[in-house]
Write a protein that holds these residues in place. Structure first.
Motif, PDB file in Angstrom:
ATOM      1  N   THR A 408       0.860  -1.178   0.000  1.00  8.16           N
ATOM      2  CA  THR A 408       0.000   0.000   0.000  1.00  8.16           C
ATOM      3  C   THR A 408       0.899   1.232   0.000  1.00  8.16           C
ATOM      4  OG1 THR A 408      -1.804  -1.094   1.177  1.00  8.16           O
ATOM      5  CG2 THR A 408      -1.757   1.301   1.257  1.00  8.16           C
ATOM      6  N   THR A 410       1.605   5.469  -0.034  1.00  6.49           N
ATOM      7  CA  THR A 410       1.094   6.755   0.416  1.00  6.49           C
ATOM      8  C   THR A 410       1.992   7.855  -0.137  1.00  6.49           C
ATOM      9  OG1 THR A 410       0.358   5.705   2.480  1.00  6.49           O
ATOM     10  CG2 THR A 410       0.333   8.102   2.405  1.00  6.49           C
ATOM     11  N   THR A 411       1.392   8.888  -0.709  1.00  8.83           N
ATOM     12  CA  THR A 411       2.115   9.960  -1.389  1.00  8.83           C
ATOM     13  C   THR A 411       1.892  11.292  -0.664  1.00  8.83           C
ATOM     14  OG1 THR A 411       0.239  10.546  -2.799  1.00  8.83           O
ATOM     15  CG2 THR A 411       1.689   8.757  -3.570  1.00  8.83           C
ATOM     16  N   GLN A 413       0.303  13.847  -1.674  1.00  6.36           N
ATOM     17  CA  GLN A 413      -1.089  14.275  -1.787  1.00  6.36           C
ATOM     18  C   GLN A 413      -1.993  13.474  -0.853  1.00  6.36           C
ATOM     19  OE1 GLN A 413       0.993  13.630  -4.429  1.00  6.36           O
ATOM     20  NE2 GLN A 413      -0.149  12.726  -6.141  1.00  6.36           N
ATOM     21  N   ASP A 414      -1.636  12.208  -0.609  1.00  7.33           N
ATOM     22  CA  ASP A 414      -2.393  11.429   0.370  1.00  7.33           C
ATOM     23  C   ASP A 414      -2.209  12.002   1.772  1.00  7.33           C
ATOM     24  OD1 ASP A 414      -3.265   9.546  -1.568  1.00  7.33           O
ATOM     25  OD2 ASP A 414      -1.394   8.418  -1.362  1.00  7.33           O
ATOM     26  N   THR A 417      -4.319  15.017   2.239  1.00 11.30           N
ATOM     27  CA  THR A 417      -5.719  14.656   2.506  1.00 11.30           C
ATOM     28  C   THR A 417      -5.901  14.200   3.948  1.00 11.30           C
ATOM     29  OG1 THR A 417      -6.051  14.013   0.195  1.00 11.30           O
ATOM     30  CG2 THR A 417      -7.603  13.125   1.809  1.00 11.30           C
ATOM     31  N   LEU A 418      -4.952  13.409   4.438  1.00 11.74           N
ATOM     32  CA  LEU A 418      -5.037  12.928   5.822  1.00 11.74           C
ATOM     33  C   LEU A 418      -4.875  14.061   6.824  1.00 11.74           C
ATOM     34  CD1 LEU A 418      -2.859   9.696   5.486  1.00 11.74           C
ATOM     35  CD2 LEU A 418      -5.286   9.749   6.099  1.00 11.74           C
ATOM     36  N   GLY A 424       1.015  18.018   2.790  1.00 16.25           N
ATOM     37  CA  GLY A 424       1.714  16.746   2.929  1.00 16.25           C
ATOM     38  C   GLY A 424       2.957  16.842   3.787  1.00 16.25           C
TER      39      GLY A 424
END
Length: 507
Positions: A408, A410-411, A413-414, A417-418, A424
């Protein structure tokens, strides 16, 4: 009549610490978290049916949590099992060279002597003594004290200790200080990496970050069951002290009345009244401070949470595979909106403690630094795929074969969002320049009743530091409650509070 209701927004380390201390002091605390569980950046990702630590993987400064539990009338060891590591980290270079740092200072010196010669071993001991002096000078005057300005810091240290003030080398970069201690290019690379613990470049971060070397030398622990168990332990302690948790509760805005906070409005329209609010969101999220410009942000990352079989390279718990050209790596991080072409790679082998083979599929977190542009210049799928290919090829060339992998990713941009309003960035403001450490917001804001905590707040990022920030916020609240001067709160240093759209916890 005194109103001791408090709302804490975000169940990261800072929010949990503030909630525990306030509840211990008699406050009626409600902790709101939009996620389904506590932890903030201390998060788990399920891969192949197994939870993988996909945020912080290192626990240092255990005394922070020992003290927090003790203040609440409890013991840390009754809530979570911690094991110290004998090998702090294994470091590898493309030449095939490897070097372990150990919990035992002299074992590390011996390893460095075998790696780079007797003079390097002696330099390491001198470097370690300098790092300890920095740590001891700043521990009570900066790290666990309310946010100072440079003059206040000097006053706290004391003019009679001017030698200690000069020894923290505030106007030198970490890279320059490291080069003064070490001649071997590989050792310079290894010890300059401490800047990345704050999401910063060693070529721009202050020499003061050398103190991280002493922090690690004091001990690195693993948490049985994963780092998330520490967050679970804090939740259990908070509940025992009377804190009310509400998960899945997204805060839409902080409300004000007559020039001070009066409560929060949830995304579902519900209002919770309280004269004291602690925000564990990004400091800019509720406009408590001005948002960071992209160039002021710390680094982000691309991470791969992995369950796979591994062979070849002898992994220990913490492993670092260095790039071939450190200056170029950080120039590219500064100049490009993409990861560097030859990144340094961190691999946390979470089912290992020190040495030894692992026969079954094991859990890995693989991480490379990336620019925090998740909101303004998101990485394209092509850029992310190219980075992943580079990382896996580099690991293979270092002898590490990863097979049967479930992954999985995660970037930046992820992460944006988090953790909204961050772009970021995983560590708040980058620690670049001698004034950067003084530019982080403190616990208090200009809005009476609103307080800040988290990794973007003084004293800085990292699990124990965020917890310290939570305790500092609680201390500020208790001190302000005891104060009889209403004008004092109106003049608090910080930013301004305005409504925002969403919230999220931070580490």
């Amino acid at each position: 009549m005194r109103d001791d209701r408090a709302v804490v927004i975000g169940a990261g380390m800072g929010g949990l610490a503030a909630a525990i201390d306030l509840a211990t002091a008699g406050y009626a605390v409600t902790l709101l978290e939009r996620a389904a569980a506590a932890g903030g950046k201390m998060r788990e990702v399920e891969v192949g049916g197994a939870p993988v630590d996909s945020g912080p993987t290192v626990l240092t400064m255990r005394w922070v949590f020992d003290a927090m539990f003790a203040a609440a009338g409890a013991r840390l060891e009754d809530h979570v099992a911690l094991q110290p590591l004998a090998v702090l980290a294994r470091h590898a270079w493309s030449s095939g060279a490897q070097l372990d740092l150990h919990a035992d200072l002299h074992a590390s010196a011996d390893a460095i002597g075998a790696f780079a010669g007797a003079r390097a071993a002696k330099s390491f001991l001198t470097f370690s003594a300098a790092a300890q002096r920095m740590h001891d000078t700043l521990l009570d005057t900066y790290l666990r004290a309310s946010k100072p300005n440079p003059l206040q810091l000097a006053q706290r240290v004391g003019w009679r200790r001017v030698g200690d003030l000069l020894a923290i080398r505030p106007f030198d970069t970490l890279w320059r200080a490291i080069c003064d201690h070490f001649k071997d290019a590989r050792l310079r690379q290894l010890f300059a990496r401490y800047a990345t613990y704050c999401g910063s470049s060693p070529f721009r971060a202050p020499a003061t970050l050398m103190l991280i070397a002493h922090v690690e030398q004091q001990g690195v622990w693993t948490v049985e069951g994963g780092m998330k168990r520490l967050a679970d332990a804090l939740v259990a302690l908070a509940v025992a002290k009377g804190v009310t948790f509400r998960f899945g509760a997204e805060v839409a805005r902080i409300e004000t009345e007559h020039g001070r906070v009066c409560g929060v409005r949830l995304a579902n329209g519900e209002r919770l009244a309280a004269p004291t609010i602690v925000s564990n969101a990004d400091p800019a999220h509720f406009h408590a401070v001005a948002p960071l410009r992209p160039r002021e942000r710390s680094l982000s990352a691309i991470t791969w949470s992995v369950r796979a079989r591994t062979t070849g390279f002898p992994l220990t718990r913490h492993n670092v595979f260095f790039s071939g050209d450190y200056p170029t790596e950080f120039r590219q991080l500064d100049a490009r909106n993409a990861p560097p072409s030859d990144p340094t790679i961190y691999v946390c082998a979470q089912d290992r403690r020190d040495d030894g083979d692992f026969a079954d599929a094991e859990r890995l977190l693989v991480l490379v630094n990336a620019p925090a542009r998740g909101d303004t210049a998101p990485l394209t799928p092509r850029e992310i795929d190219a980075c992943e290919k580079t990382v896996m090829n580099r690991l293979a060339r270092s002898g590490l074969t990863i097979s049967d992998a479930q992954v999985t990713r995660t970037t930046p941009q992820d992460f944006d969002t988090l953790f909204p309003a961050s772009g970021g960035a995983l560590y708040g403001r980058a620690t670049h320049g001698w004034t950067a450490s003084f530019q982080r917001p403190g616990s208090r804001t200009k809005m009476p009743g609103l307080y800040l905590t988290g990794g973007g707040v003084h004293p800085g990022p990292g699990v124990p530091m965020a917890a310290i920030s939570g305790r500092l916020a609680a201390q500020a609240i208790l001190a302000d409650r005891a104060s009889t001067s209403s004008s004092r709160q109106a003049a608090m240093r910080g930013g301004i509070s305005m409504p925002s759209a969403t919230t999220n916890s931070t580490a």
